[in-house]
Design an enzyme around this catalytic site. Structure first.
Site, PDB file in Angstrom:
ATOM      1  N   HIS A   1       0.869  -1.174   0.000  1.00 17.73           N
ATOM      2  CA  HIS A   1       0.000   0.000   0.000  1.00 17.73           C
ATOM      3  C   HIS A   1       0.913   1.233   0.000  1.00 17.73           C
ATOM      4  O   HIS A   1       2.024   1.177   0.537  1.00 17.73           O
ATOM      5  CB  HIS A   1      -0.840  -0.056   1.278  1.00 17.73           C
ATOM      6  CG  HIS A   1      -1.895   0.995   1.399  1.00 17.73           C
ATOM      7  ND1 HIS A   1      -1.632   2.283   1.796  1.00 17.73           N
ATOM      8  CD2 HIS A   1      -3.235   0.940   1.196  1.00 17.73           C
ATOM      9  CE1 HIS A   1      -2.758   2.977   1.838  1.00 17.73           C
ATOM     10  NE2 HIS A   1      -3.754   2.186   1.478  1.00 17.73           N
TER      11      HIS A   1
ATOM     12  N   ASP B   1       3.322  -4.456   7.931  1.00 20.71           N
ATOM     13  CA  ASP B   1       2.072  -3.720   7.787  1.00 20.71           C
ATOM     14  C   ASP B   1       0.945  -4.748   7.924  1.00 20.71           C
ATOM     15  O   ASP B   1       0.680  -5.537   7.019  1.00 20.71           O
ATOM     16  CB  ASP B   1       2.045  -3.043   6.408  1.00 20.71           C
ATOM     17  CG  ASP B   1       0.695  -2.412   6.098  1.00 20.71           C
ATOM     18  OD1 ASP B   1      -0.263  -2.603   6.874  1.00 20.71           O
ATOM     19  OD2 ASP B   1       0.598  -1.734   5.054  1.00 20.71           O
TER      20      ASP B   1
ATOM     21  N   GLN C   1      -4.351  -5.349   6.943  1.00 24.82           N
ATOM     22  CA  GLN C   1      -5.357  -6.263   6.392  1.00 24.82           C
ATOM     23  C   GLN C   1      -5.299  -7.646   7.035  1.00 24.82           C
ATOM     24  O   GLN C   1      -6.095  -8.522   6.693  1.00 24.82           O
ATOM     25  CB  GLN C   1      -5.182  -6.395   4.869  1.00 24.82           C
ATOM     26  CG  GLN C   1      -5.356  -5.095   4.102  1.00 24.82           C
ATOM     27  CD  GLN C   1      -6.784  -4.567   4.135  1.00 24.82           C
ATOM     28  OE1 GLN C   1      -7.743  -5.272   4.455  1.00 24.82           O
ATOM     29  NE2 GLN C   1      -6.942  -3.292   3.797  1.00 24.82           N
TER      30      GLN C   1
ATOM     31  N   LYS D   1     -10.289  -1.123  10.381  1.00 28.47           N
ATOM     32  CA  LYS D   1     -10.447  -2.259   9.453  1.00 28.47           C
ATOM     33  C   LYS D   1     -10.766  -3.540  10.228  1.00 28.47           C
ATOM     34  O   LYS D   1     -11.007  -4.584   9.637  1.00 28.47           O
ATOM     35  CB  LYS D   1      -9.175  -2.458   8.637  1.00 28.47           C
ATOM     36  CG  LYS D   1      -8.901  -1.288   7.687  1.00 28.47           C
ATOM     37  CD  LYS D   1      -7.665  -1.530   6.867  1.00 28.47           C
ATOM     38  CE  LYS D   1      -7.128  -0.281   6.210  1.00 28.47           C
ATOM     39  NZ  LYS D   1      -7.969   0.248   5.151  1.00 28.47           N
TER      40      LYS D   1
ATOM     41  N   CYS E   1      -4.739   2.454  -3.644  1.00 31.59           N
ATOM     42  CA  CYS E   1      -3.480   2.959  -3.067  1.00 31.59           C
ATOM     43  C   CYS E   1      -2.329   1.985  -3.284  1.00 31.59           C
ATOM     44  O   CYS E   1      -1.438   1.839  -2.431  1.00 31.59           O
ATOM     45  CB  CYS E   1      -3.622   3.283  -1.581  1.00 31.59           C
ATOM     46  SG  CYS E   1      -4.868   4.521  -1.241  1.00 31.59           S
TER      47      CYS E   1
HETATM   48  N1  7TS Z   1      -1.692  -0.739   4.679  1.00 34.04           N
HETATM   49  C1  7TS Z   1      -2.608  -1.522   4.088  1.00 34.04           C
HETATM   50  C2  7TS Z   1      -2.235  -2.914   3.681  1.00 34.04           C
HETATM   51  C3  7TS Z   1      -3.890  -1.028   3.866  1.00 34.04           C
HETATM   52  O1  7TS Z   1      -4.795  -1.816   3.295  1.00 34.04           O
HETATM   53  C4  7TS Z   1      -4.205   0.296   4.252  1.00 34.04           C
HETATM   54  C5  7TS Z   1      -5.540   0.910   3.953  1.00 34.04           C
HETATM   55  C6  7TS Z   1      -3.218   1.042   4.899  1.00 34.04           C
HETATM   56  C7  7TS Z   1      -1.968   0.499   5.083  1.00 34.04           C
HETATM   57  C8  7TS Z   1      -3.504   2.404   5.431  1.00 34.04           C
HETATM   58  O2  7TS Z   1      -4.368   2.329   6.517  1.00 34.04           O
HETATM   59  P1  7TS Z   1      -4.979   3.626   7.198  1.00 34.04           P
HETATM   60  O3  7TS Z   1      -5.962   3.102   8.177  1.00 34.04           O
HETATM   61  O4  7TS Z   1      -3.850   4.343   7.842  1.00 34.04           O
HETATM   62  O5  7TS Z   1      -5.602   4.425   6.100  1.00 34.04           O
HETATM   63  N2  7TS Z   1      -6.185   0.326   2.862  1.00 34.04           N
HETATM   64  C9  7TS Z   1      -7.292   0.789   2.250  1.00 34.04           C
HETATM   65  C10 7TS Z   1      -7.918   0.083   1.220  1.00 34.04           C
HETATM   66  O6  7TS Z   1      -7.549  -0.995   0.778  1.00 34.04           O
HETATM   67  N3  7TS Z   1      -8.968   0.780   0.815  1.00 34.04           N
HETATM   68  O7  7TS Z   1      -9.058   1.909   1.521  1.00 34.04           O
HETATM   69  C11 7TS Z   1      -8.018   1.930   2.427  1.00 34.04           C
END
Ligand code: 7TS
Length: 426
Positions: free
Chosen positions: A132, A220, A223, A246, A384
């Site tokens: 990401h 990371d 997910q 999430k 992303c």
């Molecule tokens: N890393 C992964 C693997 C992610 O899926 C996401 C967000 C992030 C980092 C960033 O997370 P945040 O909570 O700091 O924004 N992924 C997604 C997605 O797949 N669709 O919208 C956000």
């Protein structure tokens, strides 16, 4: 703040889950909501919503600051949530759990502070081609600041790390891995599960390899936390980042787990209230862990909500939830593939309930819009992960990501609505 609701550990009753998510009663364009955008943000069970509102209604106060009753209660509730999270990911110490605003902030903290501690001109940071942007850009910035180079593990056609051979318990990773790691590699930063492909990566094996060479490892886990039981000590990682929103928790709250020994050595990344020991105009000294990395008033309600979300998941069976999501994935995969010109992006053997696809002659935005008109929420675009889109030669995909409350009937609705949309758009 945890409640005493009885655990449901036996048969999987999807209706029991559905009843706990108030939003599922909403209509979208007059149709029942089918929510398949859980990888972007999951929906929240009533218990999590209630934990936040109860906090505001009954104990709202700043933490670690006052001697008054509410401040003490708020502090206790926050620290109880920290302990719940520590236990959930099996960290050794509660002070290894740093609260941030989300995965993005967690990785920026790690990249900024570790960069300052470790990186020198000519050093290398290794990431993978499925990251990401949150696990690419902070490392790019750190590399730029310190004159280091970013190296990328390539991705196979099925959406897995290309490490030379299929890793697994009986097929240890080849020493060819030294092509990935050189004597200049200082940091490995990789996702546990891909948000776009759904691939579950063999992080434990690669971390073991990295550790042999003294490389610091950052995972990371954004997910992974909603679907997998994560044990940071078993994985052997130095850092593990995730977001609350999430994993059935609130937005604006996340975690960076870090190994005590490293956190002690790392410089703070933000200055402000509560992260100090002593301040004078010549020099300041830092508070003990975890507060050294928690400048300013934290998202107290979010922390309590995240603690509740984790307790809620633990009252059920994460494996059963993930298994249910995989039955939905299997059906979606089989049925969507009957559509002429449909290609699934991400066909790894080990996946969570995420399916990304493209359809010849159909733009993902058009498909997403038509699905929305049927009440079906999916994500469209590059998710992303622009370099990953480039790898697969597509500008974006349509992605359905499943949660514990989704049903087979909803999958069938997605397939039917997609078929209908394709007829309209071609
Ligand atoms: N890393 C992964 C693997 C992610 O899926 C996401 C967000 C992030 C980092 C960033 O997370 P945040 O909570 O700091 O924004 N992924 C997604 C997605 O797949 N669709 O919208 C956000």
């Amino acid at each position: 703040m945890s409640t005493t609701s009885s655990p449901v550990k036996s048969a999987y009753h999807v209706e029991e889950f559905r009843a706990q998510f108030p939003i599922l009663k909403e209509l979208v364009h007059g149709k029942p909501l089918v929510y398949f955008d859980n990888a972007a943000t999951s929906q929240k069970p009533r218990r999590v919503i209630k934990a936040e509102s109860t906090y505001y209604a009954t104990i709202n106060a700043n933490v670690h600051r006052g001697v008054h009753t509410l401040s003490t209660k708020a502090t206790e509730a926050q620290e109880a949530a920290r302990e719940t999270i520590r236990k959930h990911i099996n960290a050794k110490h509660a002070h290894e759990i740093i609260f941030t605003s989300g995965t993005t902030a967690s990785i920026n903290l790690a990249a900024t502070s570790l960069g300052q501690l470790l990186l020198e001109k000519g050093d290398e940071v290794v990431i993978s081609g499925m990251e990401h942007h949150s696990n690419i850009v902070p490392w790019q910035l750190a590399c730029e600041r310190h004159g280091a180079t970013l190296k990328v593990i390539p991705i196979t056609e099925s959406g897995e790390w290309d490490l030379g051979e299929t890793p697994g318990p009986s097929t240890p990773l080849r020493e060819a891995r030294s092509e990935v790691f050189t004597e200049k590699t200082r940091i490995l930063a990789i996702s546990h599960v891909s948000n776009t492909l759904g691939t579950i990566n063999p992080v434990k094996e690669l971390i073991a390899q990295a550790k042999k060479q003294g490389i610091i490892t950052v995972v990371d886990g954004a997910q992974a936390i909603p679907h997998l039981k994560v044990d940071v000590q078993d994985l052997g990682c130095d850092f593990y980042a995730f977001s609350g929103h999430k994993a059935y928790g609130p937005t604006g709250i996340g975690v960076l787990y870090g190994r005590e020994e490293l956190l002690e050595k790392m410089p703070p990344w933000q200055g402000g209230g509560e992260m100090i020991d002593q301040v004078n105009f010549e020099k300041s000294t830092w508070a003990k862990l975890p507060f050294k990395f928690e400048a300013g008033t934290p998202n107290i309600a979010g922390i309590i909500g995240l603690g509740e979300a984790i307790s809620w998941m633990n009252d059920y069976d994460l494996d059963a939830m993930a298994a249910h999501e995989l039955t939905l994935l299997a059906r979606a995969t089989k049925e969507l593939l009957t559509i002429d010109g449909l290609r699934i992006i991400g066909t790894a053997k080990e996946k969570v309930g995420v399916i990304s696809f493209v359809i010849e002659g159909v733009h993902h935005y058009d498909l997403g819009t038509l699905l929305d008109q049927q009440g079906i929420a999916v994500r469209t675009g590059h998710h992303c992960t622009q370099p990953l889109m480039d790898r697969f030669g597509v500008s974006g995909t349509t992605r359905a990501s499943f949660a514990c409350f989704n049903t087979m009937a909803e999958v069938d609705a997605l397939v039917a609505a997609t078929k209908k949309a394709v007829k309209m758009l071609r």
